[in-house]
Design an enzyme around this catalytic site. Structure first.
Site, PDB file in Angstrom:
ATOM      1  N   HIS A 152       9.577 -10.061  -0.270  1.00  0.00           N
ATOM      2  CA  HIS A 152       9.478  -8.819  -1.317  1.00  0.00           C
ATOM      3  C   HIS A 152      10.757  -8.345  -1.973  1.00  0.00           C
ATOM      4  O   HIS A 152      11.088  -8.574  -3.218  1.00  0.00           O
ATOM      5  CB  HIS A 152       8.624  -7.800  -0.701  1.00  0.00           C
ATOM      6  CG  HIS A 152       8.265  -6.882  -1.743  1.00  0.00           C
ATOM      7  ND1 HIS A 152       9.031  -5.772  -2.015  1.00  0.00           N
ATOM      8  CD2 HIS A 152       7.484  -6.800  -2.717  1.00  0.00           C
ATOM      9  CE1 HIS A 152       8.718  -5.001  -3.093  1.00  0.00           C
ATOM     10  NE2 HIS A 152       7.700  -5.714  -3.501  1.00  0.00           N
ATOM     11  N   HIS A 160      -2.351  -9.370  -0.221  1.00  0.00           N
ATOM     12  CA  HIS A 160      -1.026  -9.070  -0.921  1.00  0.00           C
ATOM     13  C   HIS A 160       0.071  -9.282   0.222  1.00  0.00           C
ATOM     14  O   HIS A 160      -0.008  -8.753   1.319  1.00  0.00           O
ATOM     15  CB  HIS A 160      -0.965  -7.630  -1.402  1.00  0.00           C
ATOM     16  CG  HIS A 160       0.272  -6.980  -1.944  1.00  0.00           C
ATOM     17  ND1 HIS A 160       0.866  -5.907  -1.550  1.00  0.00           N
ATOM     18  CD2 HIS A 160       0.811  -7.563  -3.013  1.00  0.00           C
ATOM     19  CE1 HIS A 160       1.962  -5.794  -2.282  1.00  0.00           C
ATOM     20  NE2 HIS A 160       1.946  -6.558  -3.174  1.00  0.00           N
TER      21      HIS A 160
HETATM   22  O1  G3P Z   1       1.674  -8.639  -7.589  1.00  0.00           O
HETATM   23  C1  G3P Z   1       1.398  -7.574  -7.387  1.00  0.00           C
HETATM   24  C2  G3P Z   1       2.403  -6.612  -6.708  1.00  0.00           C
HETATM   25  O2  G3P Z   1       3.039  -7.464  -5.576  1.00  0.00           O
HETATM   26  C3  G3P Z   1       3.468  -6.261  -7.382  1.00  0.00           C
HETATM   27  O3  G3P Z   1       4.395  -5.429  -7.060  1.00  0.00           O
HETATM   28  O4  G3P Z   1       6.097  -4.389  -5.663  1.00  0.00           O
HETATM   29  O5  G3P Z   1       3.941  -5.228  -4.426  1.00  0.00           O
HETATM   30  O6  G3P Z   1       5.715  -6.982  -5.397  1.00  0.00           O
HETATM   31  P1  G3P Z   1       4.926  -5.495  -5.405  1.00  0.00           P
HETATM   32 MG    MG Z   2       4.519  -9.039  -5.340  1.00  0.00          MG
END
Ligand code: G3P
Ligand code: MG
Length: 248
Positions: free
Chosen positions: A52, A9
């Site tokens: 992000h 992630h």
């Molecule tokens: O793609 C999964 C996740 O990244 C969604 O939430 O806020 O971490 O981008 P966020």
């Molecule tokens: Mg994300």
């Protein structure tokens, strides 16, 4: 037991500055993850950039919205030092750079279109152009909390997998997905514990279930046991070790 696809992630963001070149390289150097999850925005002058938040404040030495800065201005920012001084000197990547990195390393890319705080005009087609120019349709899937954007994306290009991100329970998910053209569902992982029956519903509709953000071994094991098709984690090292143990 089916082995899910394992995604890091925002790169290896548990230990390195999220969405930085270093965090992406560390996925290769320090984990066995199959791919990367990352996030894309558009700069003032139309460059697709990887970060992000819609704003710069949390993860850089800048402030304000990405959309108000040119790419050259964004490139001056340090996106590593906020995490720790030892990571100073990291700079923002374009989507093109991230795609080239994934092509060279053979990592899959789950790209999140961040178009729900700022509605970037034409983001879907711009992303499609970058992917198709590299013939990476089979290596990339896209997702968004903006389900209208995903609906448009699929109509613009049917070859790239799409997914609906969501983080709260819905009243009638069966009715909702029957109106969507998305390939996959991307729930916050707790929602699959709260409504376990949805795993079967999605699979009956031939949708993959790609859950986020799962960092604890007990939750990782639970998601594997429930049949998740992909797991996205800040700790790709823990994710890979836990799943490897289960598959042994
Ligand atoms: O793609 C999964 C996740 O990244 C969604 O939430 O806020 O971490 O981008 P966020
Ligand atoms: Mg994300």
């Amino acid at each position: 037991m089916k082995k899910p696809i394992l995604y890091a992630h925002r790169g290896f963001s548990g230990l390195y500055p999220e969405n930085s070149p270093l965090a992406f390289q560390m996925v290769i150097d320090k984990t066995d993850a199959d791919g990367i999850e990352s996030d894309v925005h558009i700069s003032k002058d139309g460059e697709l950039v990887i970060m992000h938040d819609a704003t710069l404040d949390r993860t850089s030495n800048g402030s304000g919205f990405i959309k108000d800065y040119t790419y050259e201005e964004l490139l001056q920012l340090d996106i590593g030092a906020w995490k720790s001084p030892e990571f100073a000197g990291q700079h923002i990547w374009t989507l093109g750079q991230l795609l080239d990195f994934c092509r060279d390393t053979k990592l899959l890319l789950n790209l999140e279109l961040k178009n729900y705080e700022v509605f970037y005009e034409g983001l879907e087609q711009r992303v499609i152009d970058e992917i198709t120019a590299r013939k990476m349709e089979d290596q990339v899937c896209v997702s968004s909390f903006n389900h209208i954007s995903m609906q448009e994306f699929k109509l613009l290009n049917a070859d790239i997998e799409t997914g609906l991100l969501y983080d709260k329970p819905y009243l009638d998910m069966e009715a909702y997905i029957s109106r969507s053209n998305a390939d996959n569902m991307h729930p916050r992982y707790m929602l699959m514990q709260y409504q376990p029956e949805l795993m079967g519903l999605y699979h009956d509709h031939h949708m993959k279930v790609n859950v986020w953000t799962v960092d604890e071994p007990a939750d990782i094991r639970d998601m594997v046991n429930r049949g998740a098709d992909a797991i996205i984690s800040n700790r790709a090292d823990i994710l890979c070790d836990t799943v490897k143990e289960m598959m042994a």
